[in-house]
Design a protein around this motif. Structure first.
Motif, PDB file in Angstrom:
ATOM      1  N   MET A   7      87.332  12.864  69.471  1.00 15.24           N
ATOM      2  CA  MET A   7      87.352  13.189  69.451  1.00 15.24           C
ATOM      3  C   MET A   7      85.966  14.431  68.667  1.00 15.24           C
ATOM      4  N   LYS A   8      84.715  14.248  68.945  1.00 16.03           N
ATOM      5  CA  LYS A   8      83.913  15.087  69.380  1.00 16.03           C
ATOM      6  C   LYS A   8      83.937  16.365  70.409  1.00 16.03           C
ATOM      7  N   TYR A   9      84.921  15.968  71.296  1.00 15.15           N
ATOM      8  CA  TYR A   9      85.713  17.543  71.379  1.00 15.15           C
ATOM      9  C   TYR A   9      85.739  18.764  70.578  1.00 15.15           C
ATOM     10  N   VAL A  10      86.452  19.009  69.189  1.00 19.02           N
ATOM     11  CA  VAL A  10      87.252  19.121  67.932  1.00 19.02           C
ATOM     12  C   VAL A  10      86.411  21.118  68.307  1.00 19.02           C
ATOM     13  N   GLU A  11      84.934  21.008  68.675  1.00 24.62           N
ATOM     14  CA  GLU A  11      84.411  21.799  68.607  1.00 24.62           C
ATOM     15  C   GLU A  11      84.111  22.083  69.768  1.00 24.62           C
ATOM     16  N   PRO A  12      85.152  23.184  70.707  1.00 19.80           N
ATOM     17  CA  PRO A  12      84.949  23.144  72.080  1.00 19.80           C
ATOM     18  C   PRO A  12      83.490  23.203  72.671  1.00 19.80           C
ATOM     19  N   PRO A  21      89.243  20.075  87.903  1.00 20.60           N
ATOM     20  CA  PRO A  21      88.041  19.690  88.662  1.00 20.60           C
ATOM     21  C   PRO A  21      87.193  19.897  86.866  1.00 20.60           C
ATOM     22  N   GLY A  22      87.791  19.610  86.261  1.00 19.25           N
ATOM     23  CA  GLY A  22      86.508  19.960  84.531  1.00 19.25           C
ATOM     24  C   GLY A  22      87.554  19.865  82.982  1.00 19.25           C
ATOM     25  N   GLU A  23      86.738  20.127  82.266  1.00 19.03           N
ATOM     26  CA  GLU A  23      87.887  19.957  81.453  1.00 19.03           C
ATOM     27  C   GLU A  23      88.066  21.388  80.675  1.00 19.03           C
ATOM     28  N   ALA A  24      88.730  20.975  80.225  1.00 22.41           N
ATOM     29  CA  ALA A  24      89.591  22.878  79.286  1.00 22.41           C
ATOM     30  C   ALA A  24      90.384  22.438  78.275  1.00 22.41           C
ATOM     31  N   TRP A  25      89.811  23.703  77.053  1.00 20.44           N
ATOM     32  CA  TRP A  25      90.965  23.318  75.602  1.00 20.44           C
ATOM     33  C   TRP A  25      91.108  24.499  75.641  1.00 20.44           C
ATOM     34  N   LEU A  26      92.273  24.818  74.339  1.00 18.17           N
ATOM     35  CA  LEU A  26      92.359  26.254  74.612  1.00 18.17           C
ATOM     36  C   LEU A  26      93.329  25.544  72.998  1.00 18.17           C
ATOM     37  N   GLU A  27      92.570  26.707  71.997  1.00 16.31           N
ATOM     38  CA  GLU A  27      92.476  27.413  70.633  1.00 16.31           C
ATOM     39  C   GLU A  27      93.176  28.386  69.787  1.00 16.31           C
ATOM     40  N   PHE A  28      93.784  28.128  69.288  1.00 16.23           N
ATOM     41  CA  PHE A  28      94.065  29.706  68.345  1.00 16.23           C
ATOM     42  C   PHE A  28      94.356  28.953  67.028  1.00 16.23           C
ATOM     43  N   THR A  29      93.305  30.097  66.398  1.00 10.40           N
ATOM     44  CA  THR A  29      93.318  30.996  64.702  1.00 10.40           C
ATOM     45  C   THR A  29      93.732  31.710  64.422  1.00 10.40           C
ATOM     46  N   ILE A  30      94.228  31.881  63.493  1.00 12.11           N
ATOM     47  CA  ILE A  30      94.688  32.574  62.531  1.00 12.11           C
ATOM     48  C   ILE A  30      93.814  33.354  61.362  1.00 12.11           C
ATOM     49  N   ASN A  31      93.870  34.069  60.744  1.00 12.19           N
ATOM     50  CA  ASN A  31      92.662  33.571  59.596  1.00 12.19           C
ATOM     51  C   ASN A  31      93.118  35.707  59.219  1.00 12.19           C
ATOM     52  N   ARG A  32      92.525  35.667  57.935  1.00 11.93           N
ATOM     53  CA  ARG A  32      92.763  36.656  57.055  1.00 11.93           C
ATOM     54  C   ARG A  32      91.156  37.432  56.861  1.00 11.93           C
ATOM     55  N   LYS A  33      91.041  39.003  57.034  1.00 10.86           N
ATOM     56  CA  LYS A  33      90.370  39.626  56.916  1.00 10.86           C
ATOM     57  C   LYS A  33      89.909  41.205  56.366  1.00 10.86           C
ATOM     58  N   ASN A  34      89.456  41.050  55.461  1.00 14.03           N
ATOM     59  CA  ASN A  34      89.890  42.943  54.970  1.00 14.03           C
ATOM     60  C   ASN A  34      91.183  43.143  55.348  1.00 14.03           C
ATOM     61  N   ASN A  35      91.786  42.069  54.217  1.00  7.33           N
ATOM     62  CA  ASN A  35      92.880  42.276  54.020  1.00  7.33           C
ATOM     63  C   ASN A  35      93.910  42.564  55.151  1.00  7.33           C
ATOM     64  N   GLU A  36      93.341  42.632  56.597  1.00  5.25           N
ATOM     65  CA  GLU A  36      94.021  41.940  57.818  1.00  5.25           C
ATOM     66  C   GLU A  36      94.051  40.938  58.809  1.00  5.25           C
ATOM     67  N   ASN A  37      95.733  40.688  58.997  1.00  4.73           N
ATOM     68  CA  ASN A  37      96.001  39.657  59.302  1.00  4.73           C
ATOM     69  C   ASN A  37      95.181  38.862  61.249  1.00  4.73           C
ATOM     70  N   PHE A  38      94.316  38.135  61.695  1.00  4.84           N
ATOM     71  CA  PHE A  38      94.346  38.345  63.099  1.00  4.84           C
ATOM     72  C   PHE A  38      94.347  36.906  63.377  1.00  4.84           C
ATOM     73  N   ILE A  39      94.910  37.514  64.909  1.00  2.00           N
ATOM     74  CA  ILE A  39      94.987  36.006  65.912  1.00  2.00           C
ATOM     75  C   ILE A  39      94.378  36.021  67.031  1.00  2.00           C
ATOM     76  N   SER A  40      93.219  34.360  67.076  1.00  3.99           N
ATOM     77  CA  SER A  40      92.520  34.846  68.173  1.00  3.99           C
ATOM     78  C   SER A  40      92.960  33.705  69.212  1.00  3.99           C
ATOM     79  N   GLN A  41      92.415  33.780  70.524  1.00  9.72           N
ATOM     80  CA  GLN A  41      93.196  32.490  71.145  1.00  9.72           C
ATOM     81  C   GLN A  41      91.667  33.120  72.264  1.00  9.72           C
ATOM     82  N   LYS A  42      91.397  31.463  72.451  1.00 11.31           N
ATOM     83  CA  LYS A  42      90.808  30.795  73.261  1.00 11.31           C
ATOM     84  C   LYS A  42      90.298  29.954  74.110  1.00 11.31           C
TER      85      LYS A  42
END
Length: 481
Positions: A321-326, A422-443
């Motif tokens: 859970m310490k990795y909840v923030e990659p 050979p390491g550690e990996a995360w995959l993150e999806f975030t959907i948000n709204r800004k200035n009445n526009e919708n965005f999806i971020s994938q990291k």
């Protein structure tokens, strides 16, 4: 009655909990991470949840002492082959030391049938736990089960994988070993009806279904229920290691679990005769009916829990859970951010349906190739799939990922890789709204370990360029037919 339930997030615990609550008991759940409970469960007036770890005796002191009956449902079979016996011993000793300071009068433990002199490591460990629990001041009731048949159980999922995937099966000799499978519903019946029952105090009972079958017969009857023509032959010999690899590559099991299962499958697990079922007025369910009920639950998408979601099956949420923030420092990242005009709720639903039968929206054959390579190097591969096609909870397995955070209302999903890397990996999806526009971020975040980690990222980065871009666009545009 006030009941302590350990292992409440495990395969059996998830099914036992609602039954105990329905019967009017107050249930105190001892779990390592209470966030794995759904909001509906947490809001139940008779449910009390405490975060504690049986490996840490000090953490148990926060539990109430006015317990009347306790369930011990801790099993560590999925841990490393050389370490699970020690873990089980420590947990049992800490549990007894704590429970003897409470008002508890009965410990109920679900163990494994052990009626032969030479036992597998798994069954030896269960037997050791039994002996430790018997030293408690409380009465004990030990129920020993063999193969448990129910949606999500490791044994059932292996049988399902083998029959569904292989039309012709050349299997190891242990397929002829006899066992006495029992339906999960009957297991729950036994667990609940022995509470405070005078004839069950300080007693050990074997519990099984109404039939004694070989593993081959179990596979054949599953095929009959599913109306699948299957040819099954057995080899005269096959070493435990080869048998374990056979299960590992064909089914969703991990190699360590396959090794332990094969070790156990060489031993007959047949119940010693007893009258417990008639004493408790339990009607034993035939094997085929148990299969029909289990497959029915899967079709209706009503699988409550799966062995792959157990804490011991992979990462332990409290540790990760310490990795909840990659992390950012020393990491490679691949960021994609797109504006979309489609319905945001549909996009979120698409994110929540990742993996499993839906796939990854782009280049699925490449994902399957990566899963196969992971299997070849001893990883979990893609065979685990997912518990439910559209629902995700923290701690769920998702192909070769583990869900660290699933905040649907906030539009954020965070996955942690359990593949061999050979390491550690995360995959993150975030959907948000800004200035009445919708965005999806994938990291995608990768923290390499040494030169091999950096080389791995360099070699895989060209594939990431179009796989990750195609995936996020597929999430935005996907429409279920």
């Amino acid at each position: 009655m006030k009941i302590l339930l350990t292992g409440a997030n495990g395969y059996i615990g998830k099914r036992l909990l609602p039954v105990l609550l329905e019967q009017g008991h107050t249930v105190v759940c001892c779990v390592r991470n209470k966030e794995r409970f759904s909001p509906q469960e947490i809001d139940h007036p008779n449910l009390k949840i405490f975060e504690a770890d049986l490996l840490d005796l000090q953490s148990l002191r926060k539990l109430p002492v006015d317990i009347e009956v306790s369930y011990y449902l801790i099993h560590s079979m999925l841990h490393d082959t050389d370490g699970f016996e020690k873990l089980e011993k420590t947990c049992a000793q800490n549990f007894v030391e704590f429970i003897d300071k409470t008002q508890n009068r009965q410990i109920i433990y679900l163990s494994g049938i052990a009626n032969v002199e030479i036992l597998s490591k798994h069954l030896e460990s269960r037997k050791l736990v039994e002996d430790i629990l018997k030293r408690s001041k409380s009465y004990h009731t030990i129920l020993r089960a063999g193969i448990i048949v129910g949606s999500g159980s490791a044994s059932f999922e292996i049988i399902r994988d083998l029959v569904e995937k292989l039309a012709i099966m050349t299997a190891p000799r242990w397929l002829l070993t006899k066992c006495q499978p029992i339906a999960i519903r009957n297991v729950i019946d036994f667990l609940t009806k022995v509470i405070d029952h005078d004839e069950c105090l300080n007693q050990t009972f074997d519990i099984g279904g109404s039939e004694v079958l070989s593993y081959k017969e179990m596979l054949q009857q599953y095929a009959e229920v599913r109306k699948l023509p299957r040819i099954i032959t057995t080899l005269p010999v096959m070493t435990p290691r080869l048998s374990s690899y056979w299960l590992y590559f064909i089914t969703s099991t991990s190699y360590n679990l396959a090794l332990n299962l094969v070790d156990s499958m060489k031993i007959e697990v047949i119940c010693r005769p007893n009258n417990l079922a008639s004493t408790l007025q339990i009607t034993l369910m035939p094997y085929k009916e148990a299969i029909e009920r289990a497959t029915g639950k899967i079709k209706q998408q009503m699988v409550i829990s799966s062995w792959t979601d157990a804490l011991s099956s992979g990462i332990l949420p409290n540790e990760k859970m310490k990795y909840v923030e990659p992390p950012d420092f020393g990491c490679y990242t691949d960021n994609k951010r797109y504006k979309f005009t489609n319905n945001p709720e549909q996009v979120i639903e698409n994110v929540w349906a990742l993996g499993g039968d839906r796939g990854w929206y782009y280049g699925n054959w490449l994902w399957h190739l990566r899963g196969l390579l992971d299997k070849l190097f001893g990883g979990v591969g893609l065979n685990r799939g997912r518990r439910h096609p559209t629902e995700i909870e923290m701690g769920d397995s998702l192909d070769f990922w583990r869900v660290l955070l699933a905040d649907k209302d906030g539009g954020r999903l965070l996955l942690y890789a359990e593949m061999v890397l050979p390491g550690e990996a995360w995959l993150e999806f975030t959907i948000n709204r800004k200035n009445n526009e919708n965005f999806i971020s994938q990291k995608a975040t990768f923290r390499p370990k040494g030169i091999m980690g950096r080389l791995y990222w360099a070699l895989s980065y060209p594939f990431h360029l179009f796989i990750f871009r195609g995936m996020v666009k597929g999430i935005i545009n996907y429409r279920k037919k």
